[in-house]
Motif scaffolding. Structure first.
Motif, PDB file in Angstrom:
ATOM      1  N   VAL A  26       0.823  -1.151   0.091  1.00  0.00           N
ATOM      2  CA  VAL A  26       0.086   0.004  -0.057  1.00  0.00           C
ATOM      3  C   VAL A  26       0.877   1.278  -0.261  1.00  0.00           C
ATOM      4  CG1 VAL A  26      -0.040  -0.024   2.533  1.00  0.00           C
ATOM      5  CG2 VAL A  26      -1.950   1.187   1.161  1.00  0.00           C
ATOM      6  N   ASP A  47      -2.020   5.004  -3.441  1.00  0.00           N
ATOM      7  CA  ASP A  47      -3.132   4.113  -3.172  1.00  0.00           C
ATOM      8  C   ASP A  47      -3.939   4.810  -2.236  1.00  0.00           C
ATOM      9  OD1 ASP A  47      -2.286   1.887  -4.821  1.00  0.00           O
ATOM     10  OD2 ASP A  47      -1.018   1.120  -3.025  1.00  0.00           O
ATOM     11  N   ASP A  55      -8.922   3.421  -9.164  1.00  0.00           N
ATOM     12  CA  ASP A  55      -8.813   4.519  -8.095  1.00  0.00           C
ATOM     13  C   ASP A  55     -10.025   4.694  -7.339  1.00  0.00           C
ATOM     14  OD1 ASP A  55      -6.181   4.880  -9.002  1.00  0.00           O
ATOM     15  OD2 ASP A  55      -6.626   6.157 -10.400  1.00  0.00           O
ATOM     16  N   LYS A 107     -10.581   2.452  -4.768  1.00  0.00           N
ATOM     17  CA  LYS A 107      -9.703   2.772  -3.511  1.00  0.00           C
ATOM     18  C   LYS A 107     -10.126   3.765  -3.022  1.00  0.00           C
ATOM     19  CE  LYS A 107      -5.503   0.151  -5.558  1.00  0.00           C
ATOM     20  NZ  LYS A 107      -4.006   0.259  -5.734  1.00  0.00           N
ATOM     21  N   LEU A 165      -7.015  -1.197  -0.085  1.00  0.00           N
ATOM     22  CA  LEU A 165      -6.381  -0.276  -0.655  1.00  0.00           C
ATOM     23  C   LEU A 165      -5.101  -0.742  -1.240  1.00  0.00           C
ATOM     24  CD1 LEU A 165      -6.654   2.272   2.484  1.00  0.00           C
ATOM     25  CD2 LEU A 165      -7.612   2.655   0.241  1.00  0.00           C
ATOM     26  N   THR A 225      -2.082  -2.501  -3.581  1.00  0.00           N
ATOM     27  CA  THR A 225      -1.932  -3.346  -4.832  1.00  0.00           C
ATOM     28  C   THR A 225      -1.537  -4.430  -4.729  1.00  0.00           C
ATOM     29  OG1 THR A 225      -1.218  -1.001  -5.821  1.00  0.00           O
ATOM     30  CG2 THR A 225      -0.489  -3.184  -6.971  1.00  0.00           C
TER      31      THR A 225
END
Length: 239
Positions: free
Chosen positions: A53, A57, A80, A83, A92, A94
């Motif tokens: 994260v 993010d 996005d 998130k 949140l 990746t």
């Protein structure tokens, strides 16, 4: 060649702050501020990396806080927008996290970062357990090597092997990481090989030549590389 390339474990940060899947948005922001980092690995179990994260993010929550994105924006930035509504690290982050191994070379790590356009990589062992983190700035540390240290490695690992005396006489000079080889060599056809080997030495910025062939030298091949300069054929009376 006896030299070995630097590996990720030589330059990575070993003490790493991380969060679990359930860490809240505010906890993540607070930890980034306290530890002055821009990303945190997300762990599960006993330390297996499952995601990363980053500030990128977290920013959608602020970006879309008081806006009503149009249909085009919604379609273009689905990730996005998702998130922007995230509350925990799991929502949140990746994932899966792009990682590297401690024994990866710096070149391998740099290629991974460049291709994925990321600024850092969690470093994991064969079980996926976190061992550290390596950033772009860590990979650039090799360019802080002392000029004399570079010169000694080039003399020992390259020049002594391919341009040994008495057939050749080469002086190695280094200034601000730029290696310059000056002198006379028996076999000028080896110059392109030497250029590649010198550039492969960790910390070398560039390589330049002022070399002449001795009597009976082979015809020189054009050195490889964008800025290799100064290779001279022997004078006609020296052939």
């Amino acid at each position: 060649m006896h030299g070995t390339p630097h590996i990720v474990s030589d330059v990575m940060t070993h003490t790493v702050t991380a969060v679990g899947r359930r860490a809240t948005f505010k906890e993540i922001v607070r930890m980034m501020q306290d530890w002055k980092v821009s990303a945190l690995p997300v762990l599960e179990g006993e330390g297996r990396v499952v995601g990363l994260v980053s500030e990128a993010d977290l920013l959608p929550k602020e970006e879309f806080r008081d806006s009503d994105p149009n249909r085009y924006t919604q379609l273009r930035r689905l990730s996005d927008l998702a998130k922007a509504g995230g509350l925990t690290a799991e929502e949140l982050m990746t994932a899966p996290a792009l990682t590297t191994r401690p024994d990866a070379t710096l070149a391998e790590a740099a290629r991974t970062m460049a291709r994925a356009r990321v600024k850092r990589l969690p470093v994991v062992n064969e079980l996926g357990m976190l061992e550290g983190i390596v950033s772009r700035s860590d990979l650039l540390k090799v360019f802080l090597r002392d000029d004399e240290d570079l010169a000694e490695e080039v003399r020992r690992e390259v020049v002594s092997s391919l341009f040994p005396p008495p057939g050749s006489s080469v002086v190695v000079q280094v200034h601000e990481g730029v290696v310059k080889l000056v002198g006379r060599v028996r076999d000028t056809s080896l110059i392109p090989v030497v250029a590649r080997l010198v550039r492969a030495v960790e910390g070398v910025v560039d390589v330049d030549f002022e070399l002449e062939g001795r009597e009976g030298s082979q015809s020189p091949s054009a050195p490889t590389g964008p800025t290799t300069k100064g290779v001279r054929d022997p004078a006609p009376d020296a052939r």
